[in-house]
Design a protein around this motif. Structure first.
Motif, short mmCIF file in Angstrom:
data_model
loop_
_atom_site.label_atom_id
_atom_site.label_comp_id
_atom_site.label_asym_id
_atom_site.label_seq_id
_atom_site.Cartn_x
_atom_site.Cartn_y
_atom_site.Cartn_z
N TYR A 36 0.87 -1.18 0.00
CA TYR A 36 0.00 0.00 0.00
C TYR A 36 0.90 1.22 0.00
CZ TYR A 36 -3.31 3.62 1.35
OH TYR A 36 -4.05 4.77 1.37
N ARG A 37 1.07 1.81 -1.17
CA ARG A 37 1.97 2.95 -1.35
C ARG A 37 1.20 4.10 -1.99
NH1 ARG A 37 5.40 2.61 1.95
NH2 ARG A 37 6.82 3.95 0.77
N PRO A 38 0.35 4.78 -1.24
CA PRO A 38 -0.47 5.85 -1.81
C PRO A 38 0.39 6.99 -2.36
CG PRO A 38 -0.52 5.93 0.59
CD PRO A 38 0.18 4.67 0.22
N ALA A 39 -0.02 7.50 -3.53
CA ALA A 39 0.72 8.61 -4.14
C ALA A 39 -0.20 9.34 -5.10
CB ALA A 39 1.96 8.09 -4.89
N ALA A 91 14.39 -4.71 -4.74
CA ALA A 91 15.02 -3.82 -3.76
C ALA A 91 14.23 -2.55 -3.54
CB ALA A 91 16.44 -3.47 -4.23
N ASP A 92 13.29 -2.24 -4.44
CA ASP A 92 12.53 -0.98 -4.32
C ASP A 92 11.32 -1.12 -3.40
OD1 ASP A 92 11.47 -2.74 -6.37
OD2 ASP A 92 10.09 -1.11 -6.91
N LEU A 93 10.98 -2.33 -2.98
CA LEU A 93 9.82 -2.51 -2.10
C LEU A 93 10.23 -2.31 -0.65
CD1 LEU A 93 7.81 -5.61 -3.38
CD2 LEU A 93 7.08 -3.23 -3.35
#
Length: 426
Positions: A116-119, A265-267
């Motif tokens: 869950y990465r709101p943007a 690696a970006d998570l």
């Protein structure tokens, strides 16, 4: 009822299931020695093998002490790996995609840290309005954690007026129309209240096409219906193991993360002792080296004595197989539905679970027209030895679990309802 008790006994001889593998509680009322236990959607029965297997793990502790980490029949250091193959097969995952760890809501939070990465405009979370309360609390708290208003962020899907269950189109149409505002879809694979089985592959495809992450709470689906999480492209999922997986009250949960997310690696991810590569864990370095598997989401070392009952249960599912259990589930639930049709025809009772067998698991939910669901389940138990599950104010849930429930259990449910709930006078 017009359906004879002898018919239920005949069906049990022809289609016996695996009741002998479980401890069935004694009846608390009525004229039969054993309970008609249809509450496995809340807590599954204890497999007979669990006690001996758990005692063997306890004995290893007593005999080996700390050396049990690396010695004995089931060393503790790699113990969780004994569960990986069976749980992956159960949910249709690859072994690198599934692991048993923590409890369900803890796992959902750990997964939402990553997914869950709101943007920008894409901030909303979609859940069903009849989601289990814990899921509602979890997503609202995630919204607050990100500085968002949960009332505006969490979008609750309701069935159409006059209907009890969501339609697939209700979900996919929303995703097509408003998908650019949705960051996460988190739905129950089988709804805890109505017993509806959602179309997991269709909704997953629609959510991903809209650019959202799609996760599933499979608490009422794992061990109940066949799953193919890898092939369906599900981003992540979690499930408990104390309902249909019969691993004991509060038992450990399972997690799935699709392989396309492994090794990224970006998570962002919370890490701990068990999140690093097992091959280098005891180098005791200050920096984690997470493996390119779902085990990177583990935080703490697994509680061995809690893992034992999960392993024992998963071995049962592995030996019997979900296809066979699903076939028996369809027969058993269909039989209960036929009995309930007769009982509910002239009583203030309504089955709210979809009638299409493809749209449900083994649970049939009955809405009562008068009185309290809790009071009705007490009468069923104490007067007839029927154990069911109440969801206040007005839903009683019956789950004929294909592993251990019988046709006679189903007959007893209908007979008890007929005796307990008065007919409507014309």
């Amino acid at each position: 009822m017009t359906v004879a008790e002898s018919e239920a006994h005949r069906l049990d001889k022809a289609d016996p299931g695996h009741r002998h593998l479980f401890h069935v509680p004694p009846a608390d009322g009525g004229r039969y020695p054993e309970a008609a236990y249809l509450a496995g959607n809340s807590l599954g029965l204890q497999p007979r093998a669990t006690r001996a297997e758990l005692l063997a793990d306890l004995d290893a502790w007593g005999r080996l002490g700390v050396e049990g980490h690396l010695e004995g029949q089931r060393p503790w250091l790699p113990y969780h790996e004994l569960l990986t193959g069976p749980v992956a097969r159960l949910v249709g995952a690859r072994p690198t995609e599934a692991v048993v760890m923590n409890s369900l809501t803890v796992d959902l939070h750990l997964l939402m840290v990553s997914f869950y990465r709101p943007a920008g405009r894409r901030t909303r979370i979609v859940i069903e309005d009849a989601a289990f309360p814990s899921d509602s609390y979890a997503v609202r708290s995630q919204a607050r954690f990100h500085g968002l208003d949960p009332d505006a962020t969490v979008l609750r899907l309701r069935p159409r007026p006059g209907e009890d269950a969501l339609r697939t189109a209700d979900v996919t149409d929303l995703l097509a129309a408003e998908g650019d505002t949705i960051a996460l879809v988190l739905l129950g694979g089988v709804n805890y209240l109505t017993g509806e089985l959602l179309d997991i592959p269709a909704i997953t495809a629609a959510g991903r096409a809209a650019g959202a992450v799609v996760g599933w709470d499979l608490a009422h689906a794992a061990g109940n219906v066949p799953l193919a999480l890898h092939d369906w492209g599900v981003d992540f999922a979690a499930w408990c193991s104390y309902k249909y997986l019969n691993s004991g009250p509060g038992a450990l949960a399972g997690v799935f993360v699709h392989e396309r997310h492994l090794g990224r690696a970006d998570l962002p991810r919370f890490e701990g002792w068990w999140s690093t590569d097992a091959a280098t864990r005891f180098e005791m370095t200050p920096t984690s080296r997470p493996p390119a598997t779902v085990e990177a989401w583990q935080v703490s070392n697994p509680p061995i004595l809690a893992m034992g009952p999960v392993r024992t249960s998963l071995e049962l599912f592995d030996s019997i197989g979900m296809p066979a259990l699903r076939e028996r589930s369809l027969r058993l639930t269909g039989y209960l539905e036929r009995l309930l049709d007769e009982v509910t025809a002239d009583r203030p009772l309504t089955v709210v679970t979809p009638r299409d067998p493809a749209r449900r698991g083994c649970q049939l939910s009955v809405r009562i027209g008068a009185g309290s669901a809790g009071e009705l389940t007490k009468r069923l138990r104490h007067e007839h030895g029927v154990v069911a599950d109440a969801r206040e104010p007005d839903v009683v849930r019956f789950a004929p679990v294909p592993l251990y429930s019988t046709y006679h259990d189903c007959w007893r449910v209908a007979d008890a309802l007929a005796a307990t709930v008065a007919e409507v006078t014309p």
